[in-house]
Design a protein around this motif. Structure first.
Motif, PDB file in Angstrom:
ATOM      1  N   THR A 118      -1.468  54.369  20.383  1.00 35.16           N
ATOM      2  CA  THR A 118      -0.124  54.657  20.877  1.00 35.16           C
ATOM      3  C   THR A 118      -0.069  56.053  21.489  1.00 35.16           C
ATOM      4  OG1 THR A 118       0.928  53.122  19.343  1.00 35.16           O
ATOM      5  CG2 THR A 118       2.291  54.916  20.170  1.00 35.16           C
ATOM      6  N   ALA A 119      -0.747  57.018  20.881  1.00 38.79           N
ATOM      7  CA  ALA A 119      -0.748  58.386  21.426  1.00 38.79           C
ATOM      8  C   ALA A 119      -1.359  58.412  22.828  1.00 38.79           C
ATOM      9  CB  ALA A 119      -1.484  59.330  20.490  1.00 38.79           C
ATOM     10  N   ASP A 120      -2.485  57.711  23.009  1.00 40.43           N
ATOM     11  CA  ASP A 120      -3.114  57.649  24.342  1.00 40.43           C
ATOM     12  C   ASP A 120      -2.215  56.933  25.338  1.00 40.43           C
ATOM     13  OD1 ASP A 120      -5.357  58.990  23.433  1.00 40.43           O
ATOM     14  OD2 ASP A 120      -6.559  57.172  23.194  1.00 40.43           O
ATOM     15  N   PHE A 121      -1.645  55.810  24.909  1.00 40.87           N
ATOM     16  CA  PHE A 121      -0.726  55.079  25.792  1.00 40.87           C
ATOM     17  C   PHE A 121       0.420  55.981  26.231  1.00 40.87           C
ATOM     18  CE2 PHE A 121       3.573  53.364  25.558  1.00 40.87           C
ATOM     19  CZ  PHE A 121       3.625  52.734  26.791  1.00 40.87           C
ATOM     20  N   TYR A 122       1.046  56.665  25.262  1.00 40.85           N
ATOM     21  CA  TYR A 122       2.242  57.444  25.576  1.00 40.85           C
ATOM     22  C   TYR A 122       1.922  58.596  26.525  1.00 40.85           C
ATOM     23  CZ  TYR A 122       6.854  59.458  24.945  1.00 40.85           C
ATOM     24  OH  TYR A 122       8.129  59.930  25.166  1.00 40.85           O
ATOM     25  N   ALA A 123       0.780  59.222  26.344  1.00 41.73           N
ATOM     26  CA  ALA A 123       0.382  60.299  27.265  1.00 41.73           C
ATOM     27  C   ALA A 123       0.234  59.756  28.682  1.00 41.73           C
ATOM     28  CB  ALA A 123      -0.923  60.940  26.789  1.00 41.73           C
ATOM     29  N   ARG A 124      -0.399  58.596  28.803  1.00 39.47           N
ATOM     30  CA  ARG A 124      -0.565  57.971  30.123  1.00 39.47           C
ATOM     31  C   ARG A 124       0.778  57.507  30.688  1.00 39.47           C
ATOM     32  NH1 ARG A 124      -5.095  53.570  29.953  1.00 39.47           N
ATOM     33  NH2 ARG A 124      -4.598  53.610  32.160  1.00 39.47           N
ATOM     34  N   PHE A 125       1.629  56.976  29.835  1.00 36.10           N
ATOM     35  CA  PHE A 125       2.971  56.524  30.251  1.00 36.10           C
ATOM     36  C   PHE A 125       3.769  57.699  30.811  1.00 36.10           C
ATOM     37  CE2 PHE A 125       7.461  55.841  29.155  1.00 36.10           C
ATOM     38  CZ  PHE A 125       7.704  54.618  29.777  1.00 36.10           C
ATOM     39  N   LYS A 126       3.778  58.809  30.076  1.00 33.65           N
ATOM     40  CA  LYS A 126       4.527  59.993  30.523  1.00 33.65           C
ATOM     41  C   LYS A 126       3.943  60.588  31.798  1.00 33.65           C
ATOM     42  CE  LYS A 126       7.678  61.542  28.637  1.00 33.65           C
ATOM     43  NZ  LYS A 126       9.097  61.265  28.846  1.00 33.65           N
ATOM     44  N   ALA A 127       2.643  60.394  32.013  1.00 33.12           N
ATOM     45  CA  ALA A 127       1.990  60.904  33.227  1.00 33.12           C
ATOM     46  C   ALA A 127       2.227  59.980  34.428  1.00 33.12           C
ATOM     47  CB  ALA A 127       0.492  61.059  32.981  1.00 33.12           C
ATOM     48  N   GLY A 128       2.901  58.858  34.199  1.00 38.98           N
ATOM     49  CA  GLY A 128       3.219  57.941  35.292  1.00 38.98           C
ATOM     50  C   GLY A 128       2.065  57.058  35.730  1.00 38.98           C
ATOM     51  N   GLU A 129       1.122  56.802  34.844  1.00 38.23           N
ATOM     52  CA  GLU A 129      -0.056  56.025  35.207  1.00 38.23           C
ATOM     53  C   GLU A 129       0.175  54.515  35.294  1.00 38.23           C
ATOM     54  OE1 GLU A 129      -3.696  56.923  33.166  1.00 38.23           O
ATOM     55  OE2 GLU A 129      -3.170  59.041  33.011  1.00 38.23           O
ATOM     56  N   PHE A 130       1.316  54.045  34.845  1.00 39.20           N
ATOM     57  CA  PHE A 130       1.573  52.606  34.852  1.00 39.20           C
ATOM     58  C   PHE A 130       2.642  52.278  35.890  1.00 39.20           C
ATOM     59  CE2 PHE A 130       0.354  53.660  30.422  1.00 39.20           C
ATOM     60  CZ  PHE A 130      -0.831  52.943  30.370  1.00 39.20           C
ATOM     61  N   PRO A 131       2.405  51.229  36.687  1.00 36.79           N
ATOM     62  CA  PRO A 131       3.365  50.880  37.737  1.00 36.79           C
ATOM     63  C   PRO A 131       4.654  50.280  37.166  1.00 36.79           C
ATOM     64  CG  PRO A 131       1.645  49.220  37.635  1.00 36.79           C
ATOM     65  CD  PRO A 131       1.261  50.325  36.677  1.00 36.79           C
ATOM     66  N   ASP A 132       5.744  50.561  37.837  1.00 43.05           N
ATOM     67  CA  ASP A 132       7.053  49.980  37.508  1.00 43.05           C
ATOM     68  C   ASP A 132       7.200  48.729  38.363  1.00 43.05           C
ATOM     69  OD1 ASP A 132       9.684  49.300  37.189  1.00 43.05           O
ATOM     70  OD2 ASP A 132      10.490  51.268  37.689  1.00 43.05           O
ATOM     71  N   ASP A 133       6.542  47.645  37.922  1.00 40.19           N
ATOM     72  CA  ASP A 133       6.484  46.441  38.750  1.00 40.19           C
ATOM     73  C   ASP A 133       7.308  45.270  38.214  1.00 40.19           C
ATOM     74  OD1 ASP A 133       4.988  45.735  36.556  1.00 40.19           O
ATOM     75  OD2 ASP A 133       3.101  45.509  37.647  1.00 40.19           O
ATOM     76  N   GLY A 134       8.048  45.482  37.129  1.00 43.07           N
ATOM     77  CA  GLY A 134       8.888  44.429  36.591  1.00 43.07           C
ATOM     78  C   GLY A 134       8.137  43.313  35.878  1.00 43.07           C
ATOM     79  N   SER A 135       6.843  43.486  35.680  1.00 36.15           N
ATOM     80  CA  SER A 135       6.032  42.458  35.024  1.00 36.15           C
ATOM     81  C   SER A 135       6.293  42.447  33.516  1.00 36.15           C
ATOM     82  CB  SER A 135       4.543  42.739  35.265  1.00 36.15           C
ATOM     83  OG  SER A 135       4.166  43.945  34.601  1.00 36.15           O
ATOM     84  N   ASP A 136       5.740  41.442  32.846  1.00 42.04           N
ATOM     85  CA  ASP A 136       5.831  41.391  31.386  1.00 42.04           C
ATOM     86  C   ASP A 136       5.164  42.615  30.765  1.00 42.04           C
ATOM     87  OD1 ASP A 136       7.222  39.010  31.419  1.00 42.04           O
ATOM     88  OD2 ASP A 136       5.455  37.765  31.021  1.00 42.04           O
ATOM     89  N   GLU A 137       4.058  43.060  31.360  1.00 40.41           N
ATOM     90  CA  GLU A 137       3.384  44.261  30.852  1.00 40.41           C
ATOM     91  C   GLU A 137       4.283  45.485  31.007  1.00 40.41           C
ATOM     92  OE1 GLU A 137      -0.505  44.794  32.485  1.00 40.41           O
ATOM     93  OE2 GLU A 137      -1.305  43.067  31.407  1.00 40.41           O
ATOM     94  N   PHE A 138       5.007  45.565  32.102  1.00 42.46           N
ATOM     95  CA  PHE A 138       5.946  46.676  32.292  1.00 42.46           C
ATOM     96  C   PHE A 138       6.996  46.676  31.181  1.00 42.46           C
ATOM     97  CE2 PHE A 138      10.156  47.937  33.898  1.00 42.46           C
ATOM     98  CZ  PHE A 138       9.927  49.280  34.086  1.00 42.46           C
ATOM     99  N   LEU A 139       7.540  45.493  30.871  1.00 46.90           N
ATOM    100  CA  LEU A 139       8.543  45.400  29.807  1.00 46.90           C
ATOM    101  C   LEU A 139       7.939  45.765  28.457  1.00 46.90           C
ATOM    102  CD1 LEU A 139      10.364  42.142  30.932  1.00 46.90           C
ATOM    103  CD2 LEU A 139      11.106  44.507  31.252  1.00 46.90           C
ATOM    104  N   ASP A 140       6.703  45.350  28.213  1.00 45.16           N
ATOM    105  CA  ASP A 140       6.005  45.748  26.983  1.00 45.16           C
ATOM    106  C   ASP A 140       5.867  47.266  26.906  1.00 45.16           C
ATOM    107  OD1 ASP A 140       5.632  43.186  25.986  1.00 45.16           O
ATOM    108  OD2 ASP A 140       3.464  43.137  26.367  1.00 45.16           O
ATOM    109  N   ARG A 141       5.475  47.872  28.022  1.00 44.67           N
ATOM    110  CA  ARG A 141       5.283  49.333  28.020  1.00 44.67           C
ATOM    111  C   ARG A 141       6.591  50.065  27.760  1.00 44.67           C
ATOM    112  NH1 ARG A 141       1.574  47.885  32.283  1.00 44.67           N
ATOM    113  NH2 ARG A 141       3.188  48.278  33.817  1.00 44.67           N
ATOM    114  N   MET A 142       7.673  49.577  28.320  1.00 50.53           N
ATOM    115  CA  MET A 142       8.976  50.210  28.082  1.00 50.53           C
ATOM    116  C   MET A 142       9.360  50.088  26.598  1.00 50.53           C
ATOM    117  SD  MET A 142       9.794  51.581  30.893  1.00 50.53           S
ATOM    118  CE  MET A 142      11.462  52.058  30.522  1.00 50.53           C
ATOM    119  N   THR A 143       9.117  48.921  26.016  1.00 48.20           N
ATOM    120  CA  THR A 143       9.408  48.710  24.605  1.00 48.20           C
ATOM    121  C   THR A 143       8.516  49.589  23.740  1.00 48.20           C
ATOM    122  OG1 THR A 143      10.064  46.428  25.038  1.00 48.20           O
ATOM    123  CG2 THR A 143       9.495  46.973  22.763  1.00 48.20           C
ATOM    124  N   TRP A 144       7.237  49.635  24.056  1.00 52.53           N
ATOM    125  CA  TRP A 144       6.264  50.429  23.304  1.00 52.53           C
ATOM    126  C   TRP A 144       6.659  51.906  23.342  1.00 52.53           C
ATOM    127  CZ3 TRP A 144       0.330  50.038  24.675  1.00 52.53           C
ATOM    128  CH2 TRP A 144      -0.454  50.624  23.675  1.00 52.53           C
TER     129      TRP A 144
END
Length: 72
Positions: free
Chosen positions: A29-55
């Motif tokens: 979770t720490a690695d994910f959150y650092a990458r999330f805050k750095a903007g490494e994940f696309p805002d594409d409306g996919s199921d993965e995007f929704l998972d990342r927002m929830t996470w």
């Protein structure tokens, strides 16, 4: 006493959810959150995007409760 029990149950549920995301996406979770805050994940409306927002939301909730947990 009842409020403490509710808090523990909620806490266990958040911890379990974080572990599920870590297992599903193969990163801490720490690695994910650092990458999330750095903007490494696309805002594409996919199921993965929704998972990342929830996470991210669960992790932010976890972090905001940390001082309370350490003082009890």
């Amino acid at each position: 006493m009842r409020e403490r029990t509710k808090h523990r149950v909620k806490r266990m549920s958040v911890d379990e959810s974080l572990r599920e995301f870590e297992s599903k996406y193969g990163m801490s979770t720490a690695d994910f959150y650092a990458r999330f805050k750095a903007g490494e994940f696309p805002d594409d409306g996919s199921d993965e995007f929704l998972d990342r927002m929830t996470w991210a939301g669960l992790y932010e909730s976890f972090r905001s409760e940390e001082p309370q947990r350490t003082t009890r």
